[in-house]
Design a protein around this motif. Structure first.
Motif, PDB file in Angstrom:
ATOM      1  N   PRO A   1       0.826  -1.046   0.006  1.00 17.41           N
ATOM      2  CA  PRO A   1      -0.027   0.030   0.100  1.00 17.41           C
ATOM      3  C   PRO A   1       0.630   1.296   0.033  1.00 17.41           C
ATOM      4  CG  PRO A   1      -0.208  -1.331   1.995  1.00 17.41           C
ATOM      5  CD  PRO A   1       0.592  -2.137   1.132  1.00 17.41           C
ATOM      6  N   VAL A   2       0.240   2.367  -0.430  1.00 19.04           N
ATOM      7  CA  VAL A   2       1.025   3.702  -0.656  1.00 19.04           C
ATOM      8  C   VAL A   2       1.618   3.997   0.904  1.00 19.04           C
ATOM      9  CG1 VAL A   2       0.888   6.056  -1.073  1.00 19.04           C
ATOM     10  CG2 VAL A   2      -0.568   4.356  -2.426  1.00 19.04           C
ATOM     11  N   SER A   3       0.725   3.751   1.714  1.00 18.65           N
ATOM     12  CA  SER A   3       1.001   4.326   3.150  1.00 18.65           C
ATOM     13  C   SER A   3       2.335   3.382   3.528  1.00 18.65           C
ATOM     14  CB  SER A   3       0.132   3.869   4.289  1.00 18.65           C
ATOM     15  OG  SER A   3      -0.443   2.571   3.865  1.00 18.65           O
ATOM     16  N   ALA A   4       2.471   2.239   3.293  1.00 18.60           N
ATOM     17  CA  ALA A   4       3.530   1.439   3.638  1.00 18.60           C
ATOM     18  C   ALA A   4       4.822   1.926   2.882  1.00 18.60           C
ATOM     19  CB  ALA A   4       3.352  -0.241   3.290  1.00 18.60           C
ATOM     20  N   ILE A   5       4.676   2.439   1.891  1.00 22.43           N
ATOM     21  CA  ILE A   5       5.769   2.852   0.667  1.00 22.43           C
ATOM     22  C   ILE A   5       6.312   4.069   1.529  1.00 22.43           C
ATOM     23  CG2 ILE A   5       6.459   3.833  -1.392  1.00 22.43           C
ATOM     24  CD1 ILE A   5       4.413   1.915  -2.698  1.00 22.43           C
ATOM     25  N   LEU A   6       5.326   4.914   1.668  1.00 17.33           N
ATOM     26  CA  LEU A   6       5.864   6.119   2.493  1.00 17.33           C
ATOM     27  C   LEU A   6       6.465   6.055   3.766  1.00 17.33           C
ATOM     28  CD1 LEU A   6       2.760   8.578   1.667  1.00 17.33           C
ATOM     29  CD2 LEU A   6       4.746   8.564   0.510  1.00 17.33           C
TER      30      LEU A   6
ATOM     31  N   ILE B   1      18.143  -0.346  -4.194  1.00 15.73           N
ATOM     32  CA  ILE B   1      17.156  -1.052  -4.350  1.00 15.73           C
ATOM     33  C   ILE B   1      17.516  -2.413  -4.790  1.00 15.73           C
ATOM     34  CG2 ILE B   1      15.842  -1.195  -6.457  1.00 15.73           C
ATOM     35  CD1 ILE B   1      16.359   1.851  -6.748  1.00 15.73           C
ATOM     36  N   LYS B   2      18.716  -2.838  -5.366  1.00 16.57           N
ATOM     37  CA  LYS B   2      18.888  -4.166  -5.409  1.00 16.57           C
ATOM     38  C   LYS B   2      19.007  -5.141  -4.151  1.00 16.57           C
ATOM     39  CE  LYS B   2      21.325  -7.339  -8.123  1.00 16.57           C
ATOM     40  NZ  LYS B   2      22.437  -7.716  -9.184  1.00 16.57           N
TER      41      LYS B   2
ATOM     42  N   ALA C   1      10.170   2.591  -2.304  1.00 16.27           N
ATOM     43  CA  ALA C   1      10.549   3.862  -1.643  1.00 16.27           C
ATOM     44  C   ALA C   1      11.817   4.156  -2.243  1.00 16.27           C
ATOM     45  CB  ALA C   1      10.565   3.704  -0.282  1.00 16.27           C
ATOM     46  N   SER C   2      12.706   3.271  -2.552  1.00 16.42           N
ATOM     47  CA  SER C   2      14.017   4.013  -3.225  1.00 16.42           C
ATOM     48  C   SER C   2      14.162   4.218  -4.540  1.00 16.42           C
ATOM     49  CB  SER C   2      15.371   2.866  -2.746  1.00 16.42           C
ATOM     50  OG  SER C   2      14.857   1.605  -2.595  1.00 16.42           O
ATOM     51  N   ILE C   3      13.099   3.642  -5.255  1.00 21.42           N
ATOM     52  CA  ILE C   3      13.161   3.884  -6.890  1.00 21.42           C
ATOM     53  C   ILE C   3      12.592   5.403  -6.995  1.00 21.42           C
ATOM     54  CG2 ILE C   3      11.734   3.447  -8.844  1.00 21.42           C
ATOM     55  CD1 ILE C   3      11.875   0.592  -8.398  1.00 21.42           C
ATOM     56  N   LEU C   4      11.799   5.652  -6.233  1.00 22.67           N
ATOM     57  CA  LEU C   4      11.199   6.993  -6.256  1.00 22.67           C
ATOM     58  C   LEU C   4      12.123   8.242  -6.353  1.00 22.67           C
ATOM     59  CD1 LEU C   4       8.046   7.191  -6.566  1.00 22.67           C
ATOM     60  CD2 LEU C   4       7.987   8.173  -3.976  1.00 22.67           C
ATOM     61  N   PRO C   5      12.947   8.242  -5.326  1.00 22.10           N
ATOM     62  CA  PRO C   5      14.004   9.317  -5.400  1.00 22.10           C
ATOM     63  C   PRO C   5      14.649   9.194  -6.738  1.00 22.10           C
ATOM     64  CG  PRO C   5      14.294   7.924  -3.341  1.00 22.10           C
ATOM     65  CD  PRO C   5      13.108   7.654  -4.173  1.00 22.10           C
TER      66      PRO C   5
END
Ligand SMILES: Nc1ncnc2c1ncn2[C@@H]1O[C@H](COP(=O)(O)OP(=O)(O)O)[C@@H](O)[C@H]1O
Ligand SMILES: [Mg+2]
Lengths: 256, 251, 278
Positions: free
Chosen positions: B39-44, B211-212, B225-229
């Protein structure tokens, strides 16, 4: 067809000369330092012969091309109509654009972990790597082509009172063709990279697979054979699309 | 025939994003398979965790350093060889085939060779970024300098600018600037890819390594969460250069 | 032969009649956007077979007026009547020639000229014949299969003219058609245009920024004044036809009209500059 005259042209003899110098130098240096590691041209040619004779290279190329072409064709089938929708309905296009742009700007190697959990490491996963990014390239370019119709030509058409269908047939679609083709080209470049990533990181098969295996066997000559085949394949595909572009654009550039 | 204003478009996009994220959140909660769809919340939460632990900052710093060094080296090499093939037809016919071949070969396919020949140290990683980024810079330098505006050069000379070097700086480079920026923009996009490749393939490090390693332990929320930045870094870099490019255009 | 234009002017209904035309544009998309008044109450009657040229400082609303006559845009207020009927859409009676030629770069000369005819679903064989006939009329029969980018500016505009003629429209609406064409070619094309329009009894509305061209071609010259767009004056040109650049320039009437128009234009520009300074 004067052979001598052809060789007098420097666009022919200079590249050949330079190739001879570079390959010769490489051969000498490679041999004298470490023939296994620095893979002089002679060892690459020997390796190439071996790979052809054993059928390994052809089998790998076939696997690569299967995923490449299937993914590409699916991307064309999905991408063009999607792009037309996005162009003809700008609001929809504007809302979708940021996601496509974000996905398109994300290096695919880092998406590999996600693709593994979603699609596994089989054919579907490799297909997705080819399909998705190619479809984005094609649809975004197509949409741009449909939206960037020249306003002066739209007005000409309106002054002759053309209908919706004729506007699309005579003005919008011909005007968008160059954009679609440049989308097909960018998409092809993306597709080639995608298929290789899939073969190097997901399912170790095909030409990318040869590179990965050869790398763990410390066989640069074998890697270079696969790289060369990939480069030639890429050049053929991109050149074909360039020719297509030229054919559809007789009205654009002088054909000299 | 009504065209939407910028403001309305932005508004639609914001609504779209809000809707998209809500649907994602709800769907993920109902679906309840955080491995496949966190879920988005978990990613945040994961992003927040990465930020306060300092992990993300360190990784980003490492990545950006690699990116900048790689781009600088690519710019220097691109300028040198670009100028050479722009000024000499002989050099052009002798060197161009290699650059064209490099351009069509996926960088990723060359990385194992870099590993064998240069190792996985900083040199190897910089080299991967350079291989990815150098050709667009080189080609843009070559074409920018080749299509120098003859009339403007005559103007400059008639007003007393003498010699090749002053002409290069007063007219040629300025006239080529938009083309150079376009090449740099293309190169920057490819450099980010090269950086990610180097960091995942050669030696785990920076944001690619982050990421890896989370992917390896199947923490999909942390992967997102790490792909985003990383995506953000690429987008900001490319659109920043694009913005400068547009300001430099005079036509 | 001498006074054709006068006989033409006195026949029946007007080709185009404009009454009380007003048009404002909104500049940006914001709510509190600036409004530009482009046309402020234009009344005008154009006779059948008449050659009317329109001249005025740039930005005075000439193009806007022509696009309203073509029904490409609608006025905020006022009516456009073409051959006795109120109009609100482009139709077969009017054909436009564009300043930037407006040729489809992906169509050959022939296909460009055929375009308005296939849009109107004429039978294929007939459209080809009509198109070829008009391509001949403008002297481009050798270039039927060329693409626009292979032609010079003058030739491109001949295609634009052939396309407008092929529609069979009685009224030609031309927006600075020769503005982007070199001076010698322009003189040649002016003569050709006058010849064709006289032979085929066309009504022409012709925008130009060139005073000589305006006087040379016109039965009447309409002078527009700047900000907000109004008709400043309409002046008749009593020169015999057929005209050629060479005889007309020295004619007393030409000198008189040209001088008068130039003074008026100049006053308008000066007035405007003082207004801006105040
Ligand atoms: N589509 C439009 N949107 C906004 N303003 C316009 C538009 N078309 C014309 N205008 C404005 O209306 C005025 C008259 O323009 P135009 O008719 O093109 O003048 P001209 O052809 O005489 O140079 C100008 O101030 C111009 O900026
Ligand atoms: Mg105008």
């Amino acid at each position: 067809m004067n052979l001598l005259a052809t060789f007098k042209s420097r666009r022919v003899y200079l590249p050949i000369l330079s190739l001879l110098v570079v390959l010769g130098g490489w051969e000498l240096v490679g041999r004298s330092i470490n023939p296994l590691l620095f893979a002089p041209p002679s060892s690459i040619i020997a390796m190439f012969g071996e790979l052809i004779a054993s059928g390994e290279l052809l089998a790998a190329a076939k696997i690569t091309m299967q995923a490449l072409f299937l993914g590409y064709i699916l991307a064309v089938i999905a991408g063009i109509p999607m792009g037309v929708l996005m162009g003809a309905w700008p609001r929809f296009g504007d809302i979708l654009q940021p996601y496509l742009y974000a996905i398109f700007s994300t290096p695919r190697v880092v998406v590999v972990p996600l693709i593994i959990v979603w699609f596994g490491i089989g054919f579907e996963a490799r297909l997705f790597l080819v399909f998705f990014w190619t479809a984005i390239a094609i649809s975004v370019n197509t949409a741009q082509g449909v939206r960037n119709a020249r306003p002066d030509l739209l007005e000409v058409a309106r002054s002759f009172k053309v209908g919706r269908y004729q506007m699309a047939r005579h003005v919008l679609i011909p005007g968008a063709v160059p954009f679609v083709i440049s989308g097909l080209r960018i998409g092809a470049e993306r597709a080639i990279v995608g298929v290789i990533i899939g073969e190097m990181f997901l399912q170790i098969v095909g030409l990318g697979g040869i590179i990965t295996t050869a790398s763990s066997q410390l066989l640069p000559a074998k890697m270079l054979c696969a790289v060369a085949v990939i480069a030639v394949l890429g050049t053929i595909i991109v050149t074909t699309l360039d020719m297509l572009e030229a054919r559809f654009q007789v009205w654009r550039n002088d054909s000299n | 025939m009504k065209t939407l204003s910028r403001l309305e478009t932005r508004r639609d996009q914001l609504i779209g994003v809000a809707l998209f994220l809500s649907v994602w959140e709800v769907a993920a909660q109902l679906f309840d398979k955080p491995l496949l769809l966190p879920p988005v919340s978990a990613i945040l939460t994961a992003l927040w965790d990465l930020i306060i632990s300092g992990e993300l900052i360190t990784a980003l710093g490492e990545s950006i350093f690699l990116l900048i060094v790689g781009l600088l080296v690519a710019i220097v090499i691109g300028f040198v060889f670009g100028t050479i093939i722009a000024r000499s037809k002989t050099a052009y016919w002798m060197l161009n085939p290699y650059f064209s071949a490099l351009f069509v070969t996926p960088t990723i396919a060359l990385v194992p060779l870099v590993l064998v020949w240069f190792g996985f140290g900083f040199t190897g990683r910089v080299l991967v970024v350079v291989l990815a980024a150098v050709v667009p810079i080189l080609f843009s330098v070559a074409s920018g300098l080749r299509d120098a505006p003859g009339d403007l050069i005559d103007v400059a000379r008639s007003f007393g600018v003498k010699g090749e070097i002053p002409l290069l700086f007063t007219v040629r480079l300025r006239a080529a600037l938009p083309v150079l920026m376009a090449g740099l923009r293309l190169a920057a996009g490819r450099a980010v890819v090269g950086m990610a490749v180097a960091e995942t393939y050669l030696r785990l490090g920076g944001i690619g390594g982050l990421i890896k390693s989370y992917g390896a332990v199947f923490r999909t929320d942390y992967v997102f969460a790490s792909i985003l930045p990383l995506s953000l870094l690429g987008i900001l870099l490319v659109s920043g250069i694009g913005r400068i490019e547009r300001r430099l255009k005079w036509s | 032969m001498e006074n054709t234009h006068i006989t033409n002017s006195s026949t029946g209904t007007s080709a185009i009649e404009l009454s009380g035309i007003r048009k404002t544009f909104t500049l940006s998309e914001d709510k509190n956007a600036q409004q530009v008044l482009a046309l402020d109450g234009i009344d005008l009657s154009i006779n059948q077979g008449e050659f009317l040229t329109i001249i005025g400082p740039s930005g005075c609303g000439k193009t806007t007026l022509l696009r309203i006559m073509a029904s490409l845009i609608l006025p905020d207020e006022g009516r456009v009547i073409v051959e006795g009927e109120a109009v609100s859409e482009p139709d077969i009676k009017r054909a436009m020639v564009f300043q930037t030629f407006g040729l489809f770069p992906w169509k050959t000369v022939l296909d460009n000229v055929v375009f308005p005819l296939i849009v109107r679903k004429y039978p294929a064989q007939q459209t080809r014949e009509i198109a070829i006939q008009h391509i001949k009329q403008v002297g481009l029969e050798k270039f039927q299969n060329a693409y626009p980018h292979q032609l010079s500016g003058g030739m491109q505009q001949r295609v634009g003219l052939a396309r407008a003629l092929s529609t069979g429209a009685d009224i030609l609406l031309m927006d600075e058609p020769f503005g982007a064409i070199d001076a010698q070619t322009r003189e040649l094309m002016q003569e050709e245009l006058m010849r064709i329009c006289q032979e085929e009894q066309k009504t022409v509305v012709f925008i130009t920024h060139d005073l000589n061209e305006a006087v040379m071609l016109a039965d009447r010259v309409l002078l527009m004044s700047r900000g907000p767009g109004q008709v400043r004056e309409i002046i008749s040109v009593n020169l015999p036809r057929p005209r050629t650049e060479y005889d007309v320039r020295a004619h007393q009437e030409f000198v008189r009209v040209r001088g008068h128009l130039w003074r008026e234009l100049r006053n308008d520009l000066i007035e405007q500059r003082t207004e801006e300074m105040v």
